[in-house]
Design a protein around this motif. Sequence first.
Motif, PDB file in Angstrom:
ATOM      1  N   PRO A   1     -19.320  38.675 -24.446  1.00  0.00           N
ATOM      2  CA  PRO A   1     -20.375  39.176 -23.548  1.00  0.00           C
ATOM      3  C   PRO A   1     -20.057  40.531 -22.936  1.00  0.00           C
ATOM      4  CG  PRO A   1     -20.057  36.834 -23.198  1.00  0.00           C
ATOM      5  CD  PRO A   1     -18.978  37.269 -24.149  1.00  0.00           C
ATOM      6  N   GLN A   2     -18.798  40.729 -22.569  1.00  0.00           N
ATOM      7  CA  GLN A   2     -18.425  42.001 -21.926  1.00  0.00           C
ATOM      8  C   GLN A   2     -18.464  43.184 -22.894  1.00  0.00           C
ATOM      9  OE1 GLN A   2     -16.541  39.281 -22.150  1.00  0.00           O
ATOM     10  NE2 GLN A   2     -14.404  39.740 -22.710  1.00  0.00           N
ATOM     11  N   ASP A   3     -18.560  42.898 -24.201  1.00  0.00           N
ATOM     12  CA  ASP A   3     -18.609  43.972 -25.188  1.00  0.00           C
ATOM     13  C   ASP A   3     -20.044  44.433 -25.494  1.00  0.00           C
ATOM     14  OD1 ASP A   3     -15.829  43.827 -25.479  1.00  0.00           O
ATOM     15  OD2 ASP A   3     -16.005  42.249 -27.012  1.00  0.00           O
ATOM     16  N   MET A   4     -21.032  43.769 -24.923  1.00  0.00           N
ATOM     17  CA  MET A   4     -22.426  44.103 -25.220  1.00  0.00           C
ATOM     18  C   MET A   4     -22.804  45.483 -24.699  1.00  0.00           C
ATOM     19  SD  MET A   4     -24.334  40.475 -24.378  1.00  0.00           S
ATOM     20  CE  MET A   4     -25.964  41.169 -24.730  1.00  0.00           C
ATOM     21  N   ASP A   5     -23.665  46.166 -25.446  1.00  0.00           N
ATOM     22  CA  ASP A   5     -24.221  47.445 -25.006  1.00  0.00           C
ATOM     23  C   ASP A   5     -25.475  47.154 -24.196  1.00  0.00           C
ATOM     24  OD1 ASP A   5     -25.223  49.969 -24.615  1.00  0.00           O
ATOM     25  OD2 ASP A   5     -25.553  50.432 -26.739  1.00  0.00           O
ATOM     26  N   MET A   6     -25.378  47.310 -22.873  1.00  0.00           N
ATOM     27  CA  MET A   6     -26.505  47.020 -21.991  1.00  0.00           C
ATOM     28  C   MET A   6     -27.212  48.297 -21.543  1.00  0.00           C
ATOM     29  SD  MET A   6     -26.575  43.740 -21.871  1.00  0.00           S
ATOM     30  CE  MET A   6     -27.608  43.337 -20.462  1.00  0.00           C
ATOM     31  N   ASN A   7     -26.979  49.399 -22.252  1.00  0.00           N
ATOM     32  CA  ASN A   7     -27.654  50.649 -21.927  1.00  0.00           C
ATOM     33  C   ASN A   7     -29.109  50.601 -22.396  1.00  0.00           C
ATOM     34  OD1 ASN A   7     -25.490  52.207 -20.724  1.00  0.00           O
ATOM     35  ND2 ASN A   7     -24.545  52.201 -22.756  1.00  0.00           N
ATOM     36  N   SER A   8     -29.917  51.487 -21.836  1.00  0.00           N
ATOM     37  CA  SER A   8     -31.341  51.518 -22.146  1.00  0.00           C
ATOM     38  C   SER A   8     -31.729  52.847 -22.770  1.00  0.00           C
ATOM     39  CB  SER A   8     -32.158  51.308 -20.865  1.00  0.00           C
ATOM     40  OG  SER A   8     -31.915  52.366 -19.940  1.00  0.00           O
ATOM     41  N   LYS A   9     -32.882  52.859 -23.409  1.00  0.00           N
ATOM     42  CA  LYS A   9     -33.485  54.104 -23.866  1.00  0.00           C
ATOM     43  C   LYS A   9     -34.873  54.191 -23.271  1.00  0.00           C
ATOM     44  CE  LYS A   9     -35.121  52.237 -28.329  1.00  0.00           C
ATOM     45  NZ  LYS A   9     -35.091  52.420 -29.809  1.00  0.00           N
ATOM     46  N   PHE A  10     -35.211  55.392 -22.815  1.00  0.00           N
ATOM     47  CA  PHE A  10     -36.436  55.582 -22.043  1.00  0.00           C
ATOM     48  C   PHE A  10     -37.616  55.883 -22.949  1.00  0.00           C
ATOM     49  CE2 PHE A  10     -39.513  58.066 -19.659  1.00  0.00           C
ATOM     50  CZ  PHE A  10     -39.616  57.356 -18.480  1.00  0.00           C
ATOM     51  N   GLY A  11     -38.711  55.185 -22.693  1.00  0.00           N
ATOM     52  CA  GLY A  11     -40.005  55.479 -23.313  1.00  0.00           C
ATOM     53  C   GLY A  11     -41.053  55.068 -22.310  1.00  0.00           C
ATOM     54  N   ILE A  12     -42.254  54.792 -22.754  1.00  0.00           N
ATOM     55  CA  ILE A  12     -43.216  54.197 -21.835  1.00  0.00           C
ATOM     56  C   ILE A  12     -42.689  52.838 -21.388  1.00  0.00           C
ATOM     57  CG2 ILE A  12     -45.544  53.245 -21.640  1.00  0.00           C
ATOM     58  CD1 ILE A  12     -46.573  55.511 -23.256  1.00  0.00           C
ATOM     59  N   THR A  13     -41.984  52.156 -22.289  1.00  0.00           N
ATOM     60  CA  THR A  13     -41.234  50.970 -21.891  1.00  0.00           C
ATOM     61  C   THR A  13     -39.748  51.300 -21.926  1.00  0.00           C
ATOM     62  OG1 THR A  13     -41.131  50.124 -24.164  1.00  0.00           O
ATOM     63  CG2 THR A  13     -42.961  49.355 -22.777  1.00  0.00           C
ATOM     64  N   LEU A  14     -38.978  50.563 -21.145  1.00  0.00           N
ATOM     65  CA  LEU A  14     -37.535  50.779 -21.068  1.00  0.00           C
ATOM     66  C   LEU A  14     -36.864  49.753 -21.968  1.00  0.00           C
ATOM     67  CD1 LEU A  14     -35.671  52.693 -19.408  1.00  0.00           C
ATOM     68  CD2 LEU A  14     -35.278  50.752 -17.889  1.00  0.00           C
ATOM     69  N   GLN A  15     -36.440  50.178 -23.144  1.00  0.00           N
ATOM     70  CA  GLN A  15     -35.889  49.269 -24.136  1.00  0.00           C
ATOM     71  C   GLN A  15     -34.367  49.290 -24.149  1.00  0.00           C
ATOM     72  OE1 GLN A  15     -37.538  49.943 -28.059  1.00  0.00           O
ATOM     73  NE2 GLN A  15     -39.277  48.649 -27.572  1.00  0.00           N
ATOM     74  N   LEU A  16     -33.797  48.229 -24.723  1.00  0.00           N
ATOM     75  CA  LEU A  16     -32.363  48.226 -24.988  1.00  0.00           C
ATOM     76  C   LEU A  16     -32.020  49.347 -25.963  1.00  0.00           C
ATOM     77  CD1 LEU A  16     -31.595  44.430 -25.388  1.00  0.00           C
ATOM     78  CD2 LEU A  16     -30.261  45.985 -23.975  1.00  0.00           C
ATOM     79  N   ALA A  17     -30.957  50.067 -25.667  1.00  0.00           N
ATOM     80  CA  ALA A  17     -30.559  51.160 -26.553  1.00  0.00           C
ATOM     81  C   ALA A  17     -30.120  50.623 -27.914  1.00  0.00           C
ATOM     82  CB  ALA A  17     -29.434  51.967 -25.910  1.00  0.00           C
ATOM     83  N   THR A  18     -29.464  49.480 -27.922  1.00  0.00           N
ATOM     84  CA  THR A  18     -29.031  48.830 -29.160  1.00  0.00           C
ATOM     85  C   THR A  18     -29.798  47.519 -29.309  1.00  0.00           C
ATOM     86  OG1 THR A  18     -26.802  49.746 -28.923  1.00  0.00           O
ATOM     87  CG2 THR A  18     -27.077  47.878 -30.433  1.00  0.00           C
ATOM     88  N   PRO A  19     -30.566  47.341 -30.395  1.00  0.00           N
ATOM     89  CA  PRO A  19     -31.325  46.103 -30.565  1.00  0.00           C
ATOM     90  C   PRO A  19     -30.431  44.874 -30.439  1.00  0.00           C
ATOM     91  CG  PRO A  19     -31.983  47.707 -32.215  1.00  0.00           C
ATOM     92  CD  PRO A  19     -30.796  48.293 -31.502  1.00  0.00           C
TER      93      PRO A  19
END
Length: 498
Positions: free
Chosen positions: A471-489
């Motif tokens: 769990p601690q290795d997950m990429d929880m960053n976001s990418k900005f658009g009209i919606t705020l999505q996970l940067a890594t699917p």
Amino acid sequence: MDYSTTLLWTLMVWACIHLLFLARKRSATSNGKLPPGPIPLPIVGNILKIGRKPNESLTQLAKTYGPLMTLKLGSITTVVVSSSIIAKEVLHKNDQSFSGRITVDAVRALNYHQSSIVWSQPTTRWRKLRTICNTQMFTTARLAANQGLRHKKMQDLIAHIHEYQLAGRAVDIGQATFTTTLNLTSNTVFSVDLVDPNSKSAQDFKNLVWEFMKDGARPNIVDYFPFLRRMDPQGIRHRVTANLKKLYVIFDQLIDERMLSMSSNSPRRNDFLDVLLNQKDENGFELGRHDIKPILTDIFIAGTETSSTAVEWAMAELLHNPNAMAKARFELKETIGLGQQVEESDIIRLPYLQAVVKETLRLHPPAPLFPRRTIADVEIHGFSIPKNTWAAMNVWAIGRDPDVWADPSSFFPERFLGSDIDFKGQDFELIPFGSGRRICPGLPLAFRMVHLILASFLHSFNWKLPNGMMPQDMDMNSKFGITLQLATPLLAIPTLDG
């Protein structure tokens, strides 16, 4: 010097001349006291301070200039709201004055903005469209009438995920959720599936929707320098036009089929499309095809993408926080029982699941910034906001305000247990769908879909990360658009208990 460089320099010169003219005009007519903000640079103003994640950069600026601040974005004056107290003053006390819409150039494609419920201005026609949504489309009775269709779609989803479980393969949570929300929406609107989960068309449609939304959120020089509108120098409106045409081909086919069915006196479907095609009041107000297609676009673009994004973030946070995952699954097991399918009527009996959704929307609002425009001069918090000023509600900052939320960056659903705070527009600490007269009209449907899909995922399967990831290795960053999505699917492997 190549063509693109020459064009850039030409645009800059034109911008300089135009802005010098505007600056003189404003200095002669300026009145009132705007909220504080960073000193703007010549020509570009504060555009360079926005960055790739405006929600985060504006939050940092608010720490210096306050929860109500002014930015100059090119030739456009913009105020940014970053606290629940100011949001309530804007969206409750002065909702009418802030009821205008910022018409970004992208949504001018095919005149989409003129009939869109989301993007059109607060005219009499817009109010009638809102009334149709609130009283005939997104009502409790109509949504309940279509519950059986959504129930069937959830069975299809579980069967689809079961195939991955048998093969020991990881599921793309965002893709699976998008396909399901798309078909849940299409069954509510058209009474048919729009895509097959096993077909490439699901990914194609998702890409089409995402490209549309990405272009709508992309920084566009035309929005900051409107005199460049006719040139469309970045080609954004051109790309949106192409994507809208593809969507309209799909909608035209479905409308044609329904009108043929209606002309042959076939039984009515009693879905959203029937409502729109039969809309005519005593004053002669009715909707033409050119009105219906933008409304359908609103429903599919806003509803499908935002709902699937919310579910993906919720699953990511639960995988990132195994204790919360265990609590959510235990509640479902105790309340629903093993071997039983989750029903929409079960949601009210699942307080921890509801808390998970609220906490997800607090941390990751699908629309982190939602735009307004003043239609009259207005006083806010002791400052004077002129007519036609852009206003941005930084919902992302409001949800992470340390003056309101303890440990605001942590995922802690328990904070909502026993709390009356909800996201339906009355509690300004949590307004991921907006508030007031421009609150998202599809909220009742989104509420059902997000809870139902998330509950079905958690009740039917246990989940683990692929390739031994912790769990601690997950990429929880976001990418900005009209919606705020996970940067890594998000990829996760479904397993069965036992």
